[in-house]
Design an enzyme around this catalytic site. Sequence first.
Site, PDB file in Angstrom:
ATOM      1  N   SER A  13       0.842  -1.200   0.000  1.00  0.00           N
ATOM      2  CA  SER A  13       0.000   0.000   0.000  1.00  0.00           C
ATOM      3  C   SER A  13       0.879   1.253   0.000  1.00  0.00           C
ATOM      4  O   SER A  13       2.102   1.174   0.131  1.00  0.00           O
ATOM      5  CB  SER A  13      -0.911  -0.002   1.228  1.00  0.00           C
ATOM      6  OG  SER A  13      -0.142  -0.017   2.413  1.00  0.00           O
ATOM      7  N   LEU A  19      -1.549  10.146  -6.002  1.00  0.00           N
ATOM      8  CA  LEU A  19      -0.675  11.113  -6.661  1.00  0.00           C
ATOM      9  C   LEU A  19      -0.571  10.828  -8.153  1.00  0.00           C
ATOM     10  O   LEU A  19      -0.559  11.749  -8.980  1.00  0.00           O
ATOM     11  CB  LEU A  19       0.714  11.065  -6.013  1.00  0.00           C
ATOM     12  CG  LEU A  19       1.654  12.229  -6.294  1.00  0.00           C
ATOM     13  CD1 LEU A  19       1.022  13.547  -5.877  1.00  0.00           C
ATOM     14  CD2 LEU A  19       2.974  12.024  -5.569  1.00  0.00           C
ATOM     15  N   ASP A 146      -6.218  -8.247  -1.493  1.00  0.00           N
ATOM     16  CA  ASP A 146      -6.961  -8.050  -0.246  1.00  0.00           C
ATOM     17  C   ASP A 146      -8.414  -8.456  -0.460  1.00  0.00           C
ATOM     18  O   ASP A 146      -9.017  -8.136  -1.487  1.00  0.00           O
ATOM     19  CB  ASP A 146      -6.928  -6.577   0.186  1.00  0.00           C
ATOM     20  CG  ASP A 146      -5.536  -6.108   0.565  1.00  0.00           C
ATOM     21  OD1 ASP A 146      -4.672  -6.981   0.770  1.00  0.00           O
ATOM     22  OD2 ASP A 146      -5.317  -4.888   0.632  1.00  0.00           O
ATOM     23  N   ILE A 147      -8.987  -9.128   0.536  1.00  0.00           N
ATOM     24  CA  ILE A 147     -10.373  -9.573   0.402  1.00  0.00           C
ATOM     25  C   ILE A 147     -11.336  -8.389   0.347  1.00  0.00           C
ATOM     26  O   ILE A 147     -12.378  -8.448  -0.312  1.00  0.00           O
ATOM     27  CB  ILE A 147     -10.734 -10.542   1.564  1.00  0.00           C
ATOM     28  CG1 ILE A 147     -12.071 -11.231   1.281  1.00  0.00           C
ATOM     29  CG2 ILE A 147     -10.750  -9.819   2.909  1.00  0.00           C
ATOM     30  CD1 ILE A 147     -12.364 -12.372   2.248  1.00  0.00           C
ATOM     31  N   THR A 187      11.662  -7.901 -10.506  1.00  0.00           N
ATOM     32  CA  THR A 187      10.357  -7.712 -11.151  1.00  0.00           C
ATOM     33  C   THR A 187       9.317  -8.733 -10.700  1.00  0.00           C
ATOM     34  O   THR A 187       8.149  -8.619 -11.067  1.00  0.00           O
ATOM     35  CB  THR A 187      10.493  -7.817 -12.689  1.00  0.00           C
ATOM     36  OG1 THR A 187      10.882  -9.158 -13.033  1.00  0.00           O
ATOM     37  CG2 THR A 187      11.535  -6.838 -13.211  1.00  0.00           C
ATOM     38  N   GLN A 191       5.162  -9.114 -11.327  1.00  0.00           N
ATOM     39  CA  GLN A 191       4.602 -10.230 -12.079  1.00  0.00           C
ATOM     40  C   GLN A 191       3.482 -10.920 -11.294  1.00  0.00           C
ATOM     41  O   GLN A 191       2.413 -11.216 -11.837  1.00  0.00           O
ATOM     42  CB  GLN A 191       5.695 -11.257 -12.401  1.00  0.00           C
ATOM     43  CG  GLN A 191       6.763 -10.756 -13.355  1.00  0.00           C
ATOM     44  CD  GLN A 191       7.862 -11.784 -13.552  1.00  0.00           C
ATOM     45  OE1 GLN A 191       7.583 -12.976 -13.677  1.00  0.00           O
ATOM     46  NE2 GLN A 191       9.112 -11.340 -13.578  1.00  0.00           N
ATOM     47  N   CYS A 380      -9.690  26.090  13.371  1.00  0.00           N
ATOM     48  CA  CYS A 380     -10.791  25.324  13.948  1.00  0.00           C
ATOM     49  C   CYS A 380     -10.607  25.164  15.465  1.00  0.00           C
ATOM     50  O   CYS A 380     -10.787  26.103  16.212  1.00  0.00           O
ATOM     51  CB  CYS A 380     -10.928  23.991  13.231  1.00  0.00           C
ATOM     52  SG  CYS A 380     -12.523  23.176  13.497  1.00  0.00           S
ATOM     53  N   GLU A 404     -17.299  20.708  25.047  1.00  0.00           N
ATOM     54  CA  GLU A 404     -16.837  19.464  24.431  1.00  0.00           C
ATOM     55  C   GLU A 404     -15.925  18.698  25.390  1.00  0.00           C
ATOM     56  O   GLU A 404     -15.902  17.467  25.394  1.00  0.00           O
ATOM     57  CB  GLU A 404     -16.074  19.763  23.135  1.00  0.00           C
ATOM     58  CG  GLU A 404     -15.473  18.529  22.487  1.00  0.00           C
ATOM     59  CD  GLU A 404     -14.587  18.838  21.287  1.00  0.00           C
ATOM     60  OE1 GLU A 404     -14.111  17.878  20.658  1.00  0.00           O
ATOM     61  OE2 GLU A 404     -14.360  20.026  20.987  1.00  0.00           O
ATOM     62  N   HIS A 513     -11.371  25.573   7.708  1.00  0.00           N
ATOM     63  CA  HIS A 513     -10.124  24.906   7.323  1.00  0.00           C
ATOM     64  C   HIS A 513      -9.632  25.459   5.982  1.00  0.00           C
ATOM     65  O   HIS A 513      -9.915  24.887   4.925  1.00  0.00           O
ATOM     66  CB  HIS A 513     -10.341  23.394   7.210  1.00  0.00           C
ATOM     67  CG  HIS A 513     -10.549  22.709   8.517  1.00  0.00           C
ATOM     68  ND1 HIS A 513      -9.516  22.137   9.224  1.00  0.00           N
ATOM     69  CD2 HIS A 513     -11.665  22.518   9.259  1.00  0.00           C
ATOM     70  CE1 HIS A 513      -9.983  21.611  10.348  1.00  0.00           C
ATOM     71  NE2 HIS A 513     -11.284  21.832  10.392  1.00  0.00           N
ATOM     72  N   GLU A 515      -6.805  25.255   4.670  1.00  0.00           N
ATOM     73  CA  GLU A 515      -5.839  24.377   4.000  1.00  0.00           C
ATOM     74  C   GLU A 515      -6.471  23.551   2.886  1.00  0.00           C
ATOM     75  O   GLU A 515      -5.790  23.146   1.937  1.00  0.00           O
ATOM     76  CB  GLU A 515      -5.157  23.443   5.011  1.00  0.00           C
ATOM     77  CG  GLU A 515      -6.040  22.405   5.670  1.00  0.00           C
ATOM     78  CD  GLU A 515      -6.683  22.863   6.967  1.00  0.00           C
ATOM     79  OE1 GLU A 515      -7.005  22.001   7.801  1.00  0.00           O
ATOM     80  OE2 GLU A 515      -6.872  24.083   7.130  1.00  0.00           O
TER      81      GLU A 515
END
Length: 540
Positions: A13, A19, A146-147, A187, A191, A380, A404, A513, A515
């Site tokens: 992963s 990207l 992966d299942i 490789t 494969q 935030c 909170e 936010h 960003e």
Amino acid sequence: MARYIFVTGGVVSSLGKGLSSASLGYLLKSQGFKVRIRKMDPYLNVDPGTMSPFQHGEVFVTDDGAETDLDLGHYERFTDISSKQSDNITTGRIYSDIIKKERKGGYLGKTVQVIPHVTDRIKEFIKKDITNEDFVICEIGGTVGDIESLPFLEAIRQFSNENGKLKSLFIHLTLVPFMKSSDEIKTKPTQHSVKELRSIGIQPDIVICRSEQSIPIDQKRKISLFCNVQIENVIETIDVKTIYEAPISFFNQKLDKQVLKYFNLRSRRKPNLKPWKKITNTVLNTRKTVNIAIIGKYVNLKDAYKSLDEALTHGGIQNKVKINLIRIESDKLKSNNIRKKLKNVSGILIPGGFGKRGTEGKIACIKYAREKKIPFLGICFGMQMAVIEFARNVLKIKNAGSTELDKRIYPVIGLINEWSKDGLIIKGTDRNLGGTMRLGIYEALLKNNSAIKKIYKSSKIKERHRHRYEVNNNLREKFEKNGLIFSGMSPDNKLPEIIELNSHPWFIGVQFHPEFKSRPLDPHPLFSSFIKASKSNYAK
């Protein structure tokens, strides 16, 4: 007519499917095509909204209020195309929709199964909300084998058969490791990964090989032979020094050319890579450094603040400085070690977050920034902590806090339904955490002659939100009388969106936010201004 490009990953992963998809999206868009990029995630959560950043990384928020995978941030930053709710789906969402339909009798008594019901729902998602796009790039989360991802792979296999092979393209991204002990590139993992993909009926048309170093032509021929892919469609992607090199790298490897060739299309105009070359040159060759401290709970996981890191880098590019991020865990900050921890810091940023852990360290850090006149940006939760710090240390409300974190405090931060005219708690309601926040884009009106209005050069802005608690507007007069200005408000003048200190060179907190809207080719003005202030006053 839309053409569909499916991007899968193998071996390990985090190879960079997001990207790669974003870079391809930019290359196609810059050649005059209309592009849409989507992400299919195999986990059972309905969305990442309640997942810990340590598990998932950042939660990216779209204009229309979807809590999505961080790869959508890559898509937006590289293509400058705003994503929608319809661009991200999870296994959890799919099963939730199917179960709701089954409970209502929507399947007319039929046995509900993975095939065809789950795969049909996935295919519906792939085609949903598509109008006049030329290309729809669909990234499949997870790793082949992966299942969890099997239903998605089966769905895109069916989709290609039903939609027409000439309208669907499969790209498989794999790892080609370099073994130092034998001094050779291997490789075999590629494969086997392609073999796994072919065993479920998908033959990749293009194989992108992630490697530490250039892949020799003999090894490319081997991949071509054993993976049944034309050698010109074996694309190498070598580790880059900055992610902004990625579009240039893929262009040099002719990825976009091979995609257009497959669909028998011609470029409508020459792709413009000059901005990326300029950015790459700035990032790699800038020598002057600005030290920015990020104070948070999740600093040990880089992906937890991915968009934030990128936005700061964008601000650095705009100001021609390199950003050195100093990541500090807030729960390790004490009033007696802050000076040492923040030594040589150019600016201080406290990002969004949830929960009580580390809040006192953040508040102590904000006090230090306020008193020492260090440029400060609170985002935030960071803005809310700045309000609490000011209430405690300037307004002398010693038990000021957020409901909170503790119900036995004077609430300067709380849920909307917790306020009364005198600022005391009425009573909160316990609700499910999922889907209870103010999410997506909201408008704010900026105060005349304020610092924030000068930064935005506008009296009205729209920014993305992701929060559940608000600043107590009943205390506005007390705050402003003592120098903390509510310089941005919701259109109904009830919800504080921005605060600033008029006695400080640069001290701003925002409830939203920013960003999420910053782009490498179009840096967000708030981050550009923050870095400029840090550079002017504290750069070494």
